[in-house]
Design a protein around this motif. Structure first.
Motif, PDB file in Angstrom:
ATOM      1  N   LYS A 260       0.294 -21.601 -11.145  1.00  0.00           N
ATOM      2  CA  LYS A 260       0.809 -21.482  -9.781  1.00  0.00           C
ATOM      3  C   LYS A 260       2.247 -21.973  -9.691  1.00  0.00           C
ATOM      4  CE  LYS A 260      -1.951 -22.668  -6.421  1.00  0.00           C
ATOM      5  NZ  LYS A 260      -2.937 -23.426  -5.599  1.00  0.00           N
ATOM      6  N   VAL A 261       2.567 -23.064 -10.394  1.00  0.00           N
ATOM      7  CA  VAL A 261       3.939 -23.574 -10.386  1.00  0.00           C
ATOM      8  C   VAL A 261       4.881 -22.573 -11.037  1.00  0.00           C
ATOM      9  CG1 VAL A 261       5.462 -25.337 -11.351  1.00  0.00           C
ATOM     10  CG2 VAL A 261       3.315 -26.009 -10.267  1.00  0.00           C
ATOM     11  N   ILE A 262       4.472 -21.991 -12.167  1.00  0.00           N
ATOM     12  CA  ILE A 262       5.316 -20.991 -12.826  1.00  0.00           C
ATOM     13  C   ILE A 262       5.527 -19.789 -11.911  1.00  0.00           C
ATOM     14  CG2 ILE A 262       5.463 -19.399 -14.778  1.00  0.00           C
ATOM     15  CD1 ILE A 262       3.894 -21.431 -16.423  1.00  0.00           C
ATOM     16  N   ALA A 263       4.468 -19.371 -11.220  1.00  0.00           N
ATOM     17  CA  ALA A 263       4.592 -18.241 -10.292  1.00  0.00           C
ATOM     18  C   ALA A 263       5.553 -18.562  -9.151  1.00  0.00           C
ATOM     19  CB  ALA A 263       3.215 -17.870  -9.739  1.00  0.00           C
ATOM     20  N   MET A 264       5.479 -19.793  -8.626  1.00  0.00           N
ATOM     21  CA  MET A 264       6.379 -20.180  -7.543  1.00  0.00           C
ATOM     22  C   MET A 264       7.826 -20.260  -8.012  1.00  0.00           C
ATOM     23  SD  MET A 264       4.206 -22.937  -5.248  1.00  0.00           S
ATOM     24  CE  MET A 264       3.364 -23.776  -6.592  1.00  0.00           C
TER      25      MET A 264
ATOM     26  N   VAL B 284      -3.092 -16.154  -8.093  1.00  0.00           N
ATOM     27  CA  VAL B 284      -2.162 -15.477  -8.988  1.00  0.00           C
ATOM     28  C   VAL B 284      -2.795 -15.360 -10.372  1.00  0.00           C
ATOM     29  CG1 VAL B 284       0.123 -15.540 -10.029  1.00  0.00           C
ATOM     30  CG2 VAL B 284      -0.210 -16.338  -7.691  1.00  0.00           C
ATOM     31  N   SER B 285      -2.697 -14.182 -10.962  1.00  0.00           N
ATOM     32  CA  SER B 285      -3.236 -13.962 -12.294  1.00  0.00           C
ATOM     33  C   SER B 285      -2.289 -14.515 -13.345  1.00  0.00           C
ATOM     34  CB  SER B 285      -3.464 -12.457 -12.530  1.00  0.00           C
ATOM     35  OG  SER B 285      -3.830 -12.206 -13.864  1.00  0.00           O
ATOM     36  N   GLY B 286      -2.855 -15.254 -14.311  1.00  0.00           N
ATOM     37  CA  GLY B 286      -2.033 -15.852 -15.360  1.00  0.00           C
ATOM     38  C   GLY B 286      -1.327 -14.814 -16.219  1.00  0.00           C
TER      39      GLY B 286
ATOM     40  N   VAL C  14       1.646 -13.318 -14.438  1.00  0.00           N
ATOM     41  CA  VAL C  14       2.774 -14.246 -14.389  1.00  0.00           C
ATOM     42  C   VAL C  14       3.629 -14.098 -15.633  1.00  0.00           C
ATOM     43  CG1 VAL C  14       3.412 -16.684 -14.448  1.00  0.00           C
ATOM     44  CG2 VAL C  14       1.672 -15.900 -12.847  1.00  0.00           C
ATOM     45  N   TRP C  15       3.000 -13.983 -16.798  1.00  0.00           N
ATOM     46  CA  TRP C  15       3.775 -13.838 -18.038  1.00  0.00           C
ATOM     47  C   TRP C  15       4.453 -12.478 -18.107  1.00  0.00           C
ATOM     48  CZ3 TRP C  15       4.587 -18.400 -19.431  1.00  0.00           C
ATOM     49  CH2 TRP C  15       3.592 -19.373 -19.435  1.00  0.00           C
ATOM     50  N   TRP C  16       3.778 -11.435 -17.607  1.00  0.00           N
ATOM     51  CA  TRP C  16       4.425 -10.126 -17.537  1.00  0.00           C
ATOM     52  C   TRP C  16       5.663 -10.184 -16.642  1.00  0.00           C
ATOM     53  CZ3 TRP C  16       0.273  -5.690 -16.915  1.00  0.00           C
ATOM     54  CH2 TRP C  16      -0.584  -5.723 -18.025  1.00  0.00           C
ATOM     55  N   ALA C  17       5.496 -10.763 -15.471  1.00  0.00           N
ATOM     56  CA  ALA C  17       6.616 -10.864 -14.532  1.00  0.00           C
ATOM     57  C   ALA C  17       7.732 -11.722 -15.115  1.00  0.00           C
ATOM     58  CB  ALA C  17       6.132 -11.443 -13.204  1.00  0.00           C
ATOM     59  N   LEU C  18       7.364 -12.794 -15.821  1.00  0.00           N
ATOM     60  CA  LEU C  18       8.371 -13.655 -16.417  1.00  0.00           C
ATOM     61  C   LEU C  18       9.218 -12.902 -17.427  1.00  0.00           C
ATOM     62  CD1 LEU C  18       9.560 -16.509 -16.737  1.00  0.00           C
ATOM     63  CD2 LEU C  18       7.805 -16.952 -18.474  1.00  0.00           C
ATOM     64  N   GLY C  19       8.582 -12.068 -18.241  1.00  0.00           N
ATOM     65  CA  GLY C  19       9.337 -11.276 -19.208  1.00  0.00           C
ATOM     66  C   GLY C  19      10.303 -10.308 -18.550  1.00  0.00           C
ATOM     67  N   ILE C  20       9.836  -9.635 -17.481  1.00  0.00           N
ATOM     68  CA  ILE C  20      10.704  -8.686 -16.770  1.00  0.00           C
ATOM     69  C   ILE C  20      11.891  -9.408 -16.138  1.00  0.00           C
ATOM     70  CG2 ILE C  20      10.812  -7.024 -14.880  1.00  0.00           C
ATOM     71  CD1 ILE C  20       7.856  -6.430 -15.352  1.00  0.00           C
TER      72      ILE C  20
ATOM     73  N   SER D   1      10.946  -6.239  -6.373  1.00  0.00           N
ATOM     74  CA  SER D   1       9.707  -5.522  -6.651  1.00  0.00           C
ATOM     75  C   SER D   1       8.728  -6.386  -7.437  1.00  0.00           C
ATOM     76  CB  SER D   1      10.011  -4.229  -7.426  1.00  0.00           C
ATOM     77  OG  SER D   1      10.862  -3.376  -6.694  1.00  0.00           O
ATOM     78  N   VAL D   2       9.221  -7.090  -8.444  1.00  0.00           N
ATOM     79  CA  VAL D   2       8.355  -7.927  -9.271  1.00  0.00           C
ATOM     80  C   VAL D   2       7.785  -9.082  -8.454  1.00  0.00           C
ATOM     81  CG1 VAL D   2       8.321  -9.511 -11.242  1.00  0.00           C
ATOM     82  CG2 VAL D   2       9.462  -7.303 -11.446  1.00  0.00           C
ATOM     83  N   SER D   3       8.637  -9.764  -7.689  1.00  0.00           N
ATOM     84  CA  SER D   3       8.162 -10.911  -6.904  1.00  0.00           C
ATOM     85  C   SER D   3       7.188 -10.472  -5.816  1.00  0.00           C
ATOM     86  CB  SER D   3       9.354 -11.646  -6.286  1.00  0.00           C
ATOM     87  OG  SER D   3      10.065 -10.812  -5.382  1.00  0.00           O
ATOM     88  N   THR D   4       7.453  -9.327  -5.181  1.00  0.00           N
ATOM     89  CA  THR D   4       6.557  -8.842  -4.128  1.00  0.00           C
ATOM     90  C   THR D   4       5.216  -8.414  -4.705  1.00  0.00           C
ATOM     91  OG1 THR D   4       8.463  -8.081  -2.829  1.00  0.00           O
ATOM     92  CG2 THR D   4       6.307  -7.189  -2.247  1.00  0.00           C
ATOM     93  N   ALA D   5       5.235  -7.692  -5.829  1.00  0.00           N
ATOM     94  CA  ALA D   5       3.986  -7.252  -6.451  1.00  0.00           C
ATOM     95  C   ALA D   5       3.183  -8.422  -6.993  1.00  0.00           C
ATOM     96  CB  ALA D   5       4.283  -6.257  -7.571  1.00  0.00           C
ATOM     97  N   LEU D   6       3.849  -9.519  -7.346  1.00  0.00           N
ATOM     98  CA  LEU D   6       3.159 -10.666  -7.926  1.00  0.00           C
ATOM     99  C   LEU D   6       2.447 -11.506  -6.869  1.00  0.00           C
ATOM    100  CD1 LEU D   6       2.589 -12.324 -10.505  1.00  0.00           C
ATOM    101  CD2 LEU D   6       4.692 -13.614 -10.018  1.00  0.00           C
TER     102      LEU D   6
END
Length: 316
Positions: free
Chosen positions: A40-44, A173-175, A178-184, A232-237
């Motif tokens: 959750k912290v990484i997602a935030m 939030v799915s773990g 989060v890693w997919w979004a982090l890479g993008i 787009s990434v933040s909204t979809a996440l």
């Protein structure tokens, strides 16, 4: 106080809030609670940095500090997509049940829409950036109207699934996502970091930037694409957060008296981490989930937006 010192203090404060959220009232549950809190912290952090970065560069392009990338209609498109899928296919369809499919579909739809919009508007001659913003407002309003119409007709039980998509939430939030979004986001940051110096010049105005050797049209197009990808990434996440970028970007302008985008973006990003992590801790520990963080942010952001409008009208 130097800007570097201010940024250091804010960074320490952000790390303190992250540590507070991770370890407060953990009660030895390191195997179960800590990994979930960490996700959750990484997602935030990821969401806050993406929104702050995209908002600062978007406001530089438009030379307007009361606009955010959501004016292009991406948030409305996301909500329309979720509404259409649930209305026609049902809430048990794979595009809703499977978070990975929903994430990929949402990101691709918003990015492709932005690319088509930019391609159509920039084709066949130069148009002012405010023409693009006007089209974005019209398209966003159109998407929102269709969403509202379908939500009135939809089954009440299905509407609850749509309602979950209307507000940003960090609780489920799915773990893996989060890693997919982090890479993008990291790849997008690397692509955009090379243009920080050009953005410093672009903030002086279109004619001045062109006279100083900046490829204005190329830079504007590339920054618009980067902004669209990040939003787009933040909204979809996690879902749409309308006024959050407006708050952190303008606070960064006031706190850091500099024109350098490297410092402004870093400051806005750190402030966004403080706001999201600290705000989520308050929602969970003080309000005991009686409200959501996005509702608080939208309320504060709406008041702050009105304040900025009044301030601009008085200065003009």
């Amino acid at each position: 106080m130097r800007d570097a010192t201010k940024l250091t203090i804010l960074s320490v404060l952000a790390l303190g809030f992250c540590a507070l959220y991770l370890f407060h009232d953990l009660n030895g549950s390191f195997d179960y609670a800590l990994p979930r809190r960490a996700i959750k912290v990484i997602a935030m952090v990821l969401t806050g940095v993406a929104i702050a970065y995209s908002t600062v560069i978007f406001q530089t392009i438009t030379h307007n500090r009361i606009l955010t990338p959501s004016i292009m209609g991406l948030d409305s498109l996301y909500l329309l997509l979720q509404t259409v899928v649930i209305f026609f296919l049902g809430s048990d369809h794979i595009t809703i049940v499977n978070r990975h499919v929903n994430f990929i579909l949402s990101v691709l739809t918003m990015v492709v829409f932005a690319l088509i919009l930019y391609r159509f508007l920039f084709r066949g001659g130069k148009r002012p950036i405010y023409f693009l913003l006007l089209v974005g407002i019209i398209v966003g309003t159109f998407f929102q109207s269709i969403s509202t119409f379908l939500q009135v007709l939809i089954d009440p039980n299905e509407f609850f699934r749509v309602q979950d998509k209307m507000f940003a939430s960090f609780n489920n939030v799915s773990g893996e996502l989060v890693w997919w979004a982090l890479g993008i986001v990291i790849l997008t940051f690397i692509a955009g970091a090379r243009s920080f110096n050009e953005l410093d010049v672009l903030s002086l105005g279109r004619d001045t930037a062109i006279n100083l050797g900046v490829s204005y049209d190329r830079l504007v197009k590339s920054m618009l694409i980067i902004s669209a990808i990040l939003i787009s990434v933040s909204t979809a996440l996690v879902g749409p957060i309308t006024f959050f970028g407006l708050i952190v970007a303008n606070l960064s302008y006031q706190f850091f008296k500099t024109y350098k985008h490297s410092m402004l973006i870093a400051g806005a990003s750190v402030m966004s981490v403080i706001a999201l992590v600290g705000g989520q801790w308050v929602v969970e520990r003080i309000f005991t989930f009686s409200t959501t963080l996005s509702v608080i942010i939208n309320f504060v952001g709406g008041v702050y937006f009105i304040y900025l409008l009044l301030k601009e009208s008085r200065s003009s």
